[in-house]
Design an enzyme around this catalytic site. Structure first.
Site, PDB file in Angstrom:
ATOM      1  N   ILE A 198       0.757  -1.332   0.103  1.00  0.00           N
ATOM      2  CA  ILE A 198      -0.358  -0.030   0.035  1.00  0.00           C
ATOM      3  C   ILE A 198       0.916   1.567   0.174  1.00  0.00           C
ATOM      4  CG2 ILE A 198      -1.938   1.040   1.470  1.00  0.00           C
ATOM      5  CD1 ILE A 198      -2.663  -1.225   2.465  1.00  0.00           C
ATOM      6  N   TYR A 249      -2.878  -7.134  16.493  1.00  0.00           N
ATOM      7  CA  TYR A 249      -2.828  -6.737  15.248  1.00  0.00           C
ATOM      8  C   TYR A 249      -4.925  -5.574  15.793  1.00  0.00           C
ATOM      9  CZ  TYR A 249      -2.830  -5.261  10.513  1.00  0.00           C
ATOM     10  OH  TYR A 249      -3.249  -4.339   9.127  1.00  0.00           O
TER      11      TYR A 249
HETATM   12  N1  LIG Z   1      -2.950  -5.595   2.859  1.00  0.00           N
HETATM   13  C1  LIG Z   1      -3.905  -5.422   3.833  1.00  0.00           C
HETATM   14  O1  LIG Z   1      -5.004  -6.883   3.929  1.00  0.00           O
HETATM   15  C2  LIG Z   1      -4.352  -5.020   4.906  1.00  0.00           C
HETATM   16  C3  LIG Z   1      -5.559  -4.707   5.499  1.00  0.00           C
HETATM   17  C4  LIG Z   1      -5.190  -3.530   6.703  1.00  0.00           C
HETATM   18  C5  LIG Z   1      -4.613  -2.900   6.765  1.00  0.00           C
HETATM   19  N2  LIG Z   1      -3.758  -2.708   5.900  1.00  0.00           N
HETATM   20  C6  LIG Z   1      -2.230  -1.695   6.586  1.00  0.00           C
HETATM   21  O2  LIG Z   1      -2.317  -1.164   5.598  1.00  0.00           O
HETATM   22  C7  LIG Z   1      -0.467  -1.164   5.653  1.00  0.00           C
HETATM   23  C8  LIG Z   1       0.561  -1.426   4.971  1.00  0.00           C
HETATM   24  O3  LIG Z   1       0.675  -2.950   4.152  1.00  0.00           O
HETATM   25  P1  LIG Z   1       0.491  -3.574   3.475  1.00  0.00           P
HETATM   26  O4  LIG Z   1      -0.514  -4.899   3.263  1.00  0.00           O
HETATM   27  O5  LIG Z   1       1.250  -2.528   2.137  1.00  0.00           O
HETATM   28  O6  LIG Z   1       1.936  -4.445   3.729  1.00  0.00           O
HETATM   29  P2  LIG Z   1       3.255  -4.605   3.248  1.00  0.00           P
HETATM   30  O7  LIG Z   1       3.985  -5.657   3.996  1.00  0.00           O
HETATM   31  O8  LIG Z   1       3.915  -5.346   2.094  1.00  0.00           O
HETATM   32  O9  LIG Z   1       4.691  -3.420   3.690  1.00  0.00           O
HETATM   33  C9  LIG Z   1       4.494  -2.586   5.125  1.00  0.00           C
HETATM   34  C10 LIG Z   1       6.312  -1.806   5.253  1.00  0.00           C
HETATM   35  O10 LIG Z   1       6.473  -1.848   6.181  1.00  0.00           O
HETATM   36  C11 LIG Z   1       7.357  -2.117   6.331  1.00  0.00           C
HETATM   37  N3  LIG Z   1       7.714  -1.687   7.752  1.00  0.00           N
HETATM   38  C12 LIG Z   1       7.816  -2.705   8.743  1.00  0.00           C
HETATM   39  N4  LIG Z   1       8.073  -2.323   9.622  1.00  0.00           N
HETATM   40  C13 LIG Z   1       8.470  -1.146   9.948  1.00  0.00           C
HETATM   41  C14 LIG Z   1       9.117  -0.627  10.097  1.00  0.00           C
HETATM   42  N5  LIG Z   1       9.700  -0.705  11.872  1.00  0.00           N
HETATM   43  N6  LIG Z   1       9.655   0.840  10.138  1.00  0.00           N
HETATM   44  C15 LIG Z   1       9.558   1.627   8.362  1.00  0.00           C
HETATM   45  N7  LIG Z   1       8.833   0.032   7.785  1.00  0.00           N
HETATM   46  C16 LIG Z   1       8.442  -0.870   7.898  1.00  0.00           C
HETATM   47  C17 LIG Z   1       7.845  -2.606   5.477  1.00  0.00           C
HETATM   48  O11 LIG Z   1       9.455  -3.257   5.357  1.00  0.00           O
HETATM   49  C18 LIG Z   1       6.888  -2.937   4.612  1.00  0.00           C
HETATM   50  O12 LIG Z   1       7.640  -1.989   3.068  1.00  0.00           O
HETATM   51  C19 LIG Z   1      -0.134  -1.828   7.052  1.00  0.00           C
HETATM   52  O13 LIG Z   1      -0.046  -0.676   8.408  1.00  0.00           O
HETATM   53  C20 LIG Z   1      -1.151  -2.893   7.163  1.00  0.00           C
HETATM   54  O14 LIG Z   1      -1.875  -3.072   8.485  1.00  0.00           O
HETATM   55  C21 LIG Z   1      -3.148  -4.288   4.967  1.00  0.00           C
END
Ligand SMILES: NC(=O)c1ccc[n+]([C@@H]2O[C@H](COP(=O)([O-])OP(=O)(O)OC[C@H]3O[C@@H](n4cnc5c(N)ncnc54)[C@H](O)[C@@H]3O)[C@@H](O)[C@H]2O)c1
Length: 247
Positions: free
Chosen positions: A18, A146
């Site tokens: 995202i 979470y």
């Molecule tokens: N994908 C889904 O279905 C979903 C649903 C609800 C919420 N979310 C939320 O959306 C956001 C993005 O998730 P995503 O699905 O793109 O995940 P993703 O794992 O593809 O990307 C997450 C990114 O965060 C980075 N990250 C992790 N820990 C970190 C830290 N301490 N400092 C800086 N960067 C850090 C990772 O390196 C990664 O690049 C998150 O907050 C997630 O909880 C995702």
């Protein structure tokens, strides 16, 4: 006219999923980027002032804002997209896992909001978009830590929004609540299951609209809240979940 023309946007978690889709969309809408992530190598290919930022580090936040202000004069938009997902029920969640999830998802967002408010109030205002989750609106029995972290982000957002509104800072703060968006986070979660295909089909069945979301679906909502089109929107929670939490 591009929707973010002239805006400076700091995005966390911009190496993947995202955050990455948001960075690409923002750039295409005229924003100058400060894309950041723990995974610095993953920021390759993004324009702007890419930098390593661990959202759990107070010092990293101060340095990132100082660097952005030195390069661009201000930060107009902060998107707190960095996050981690560790799934277990309350009975199985270790204290170490609880702390890891809270540190990144809740504390990281707190540190980002605090730094942004302190900086933006000096430079005319801005917009903060926090990525919570459908799991910050409704409970999930297998996501104890979470859910707690994303619920914290939801109400932190409203507190920040009210503080800034009442203080007259011209800073808006809103949260976005995705459900199952096909990003590396979700793909990893599905792959860990005993029967990944069954889990994937179950997630699609659970989503009223009948498909998983994409990172782009979520980025589009983030763009709206970050842009001046949302000038009267603050303290809001926007579910981008294919109807999951409408039932
Ligand atoms: N994908 C889904 O279905 C979903 C649903 C609800 C919420 N979310 C939320 O959306 C956001 C993005 O998730 P995503 O699905 O793109 O995940 P993703 O794992 O593809 O990307 C997450 C990114 O965060 C980075 N990250 C992790 N820990 C970190 C830290 N301490 N400092 C800086 N960067 C850090 C990772 O390196 C990664 O690049 C998150 O907050 C997630 O909880 C995702």
């Amino acid at each position: 006219m591009p929707r973010l023309a002239g805006k400076i946007a700091l995005i966390t978690g911009a190496a993947s999923g995202i955050g990455r889709a948001t960075a690409e969309l923002f750039a295409s809408e005229g924003a100058q980027l400060v894309p950041s992530d723990l995974d610095e190598a993953g920021l390759q290919g993004l324009s702007g002032l890419a930098r390593r930022l661990d959202v759990t580090s107070e010092a990293d936040w101060a340095e990132a804002f100082a660097a952005a202000r030195a390069a661009f004069g201000r930060v107009d938009i902060l998107v707190n997209a960095a996050g981690i997902g560790e799934g277990s029920s309350i009975e199985e969640t270790t204290l170490a896992s609880w702390r890891r999830v809270m540190a990144v998802n809740a504390e990281g967002t707190f540190l980002g909001c605090r730094e942004a408010v302190r900086a933006m109030k000096e430079t005319g205002g801005g917009a903060i978009v926090n990525i919570s989750s459908a799991a910050g609106l409704v409970g999930d029995p297998k996501l104890a830590a979470y859910c707690a972290s994303k619920g914290a982000v939801r109400l932190l957002t409203k507190s920040v929004a009210l503080h800034c509104a009442r203080a007259g800072y011209n800073i808006r703060c809103n949260s976005v609540h995705p459900s199952f968006a096909e990003t590396p986070m979700l793909t990893r979660m599905i792959a860990r299951a005993a029967n990944p295909e069954k889990v994937r089909a179950g997630l699609i069945r659970a989503t009223p609209i009948g498909r998983l979301g994409s990172a782009g679906d979520i980025a589009a909502a983030i763009l709206y809240l970050a842009s001046d089109e949302a000038a009267f929107v603050t303290g809001a929670e926007l579910a981008v979940d294919g109807g999951l939490t409408a039932a």
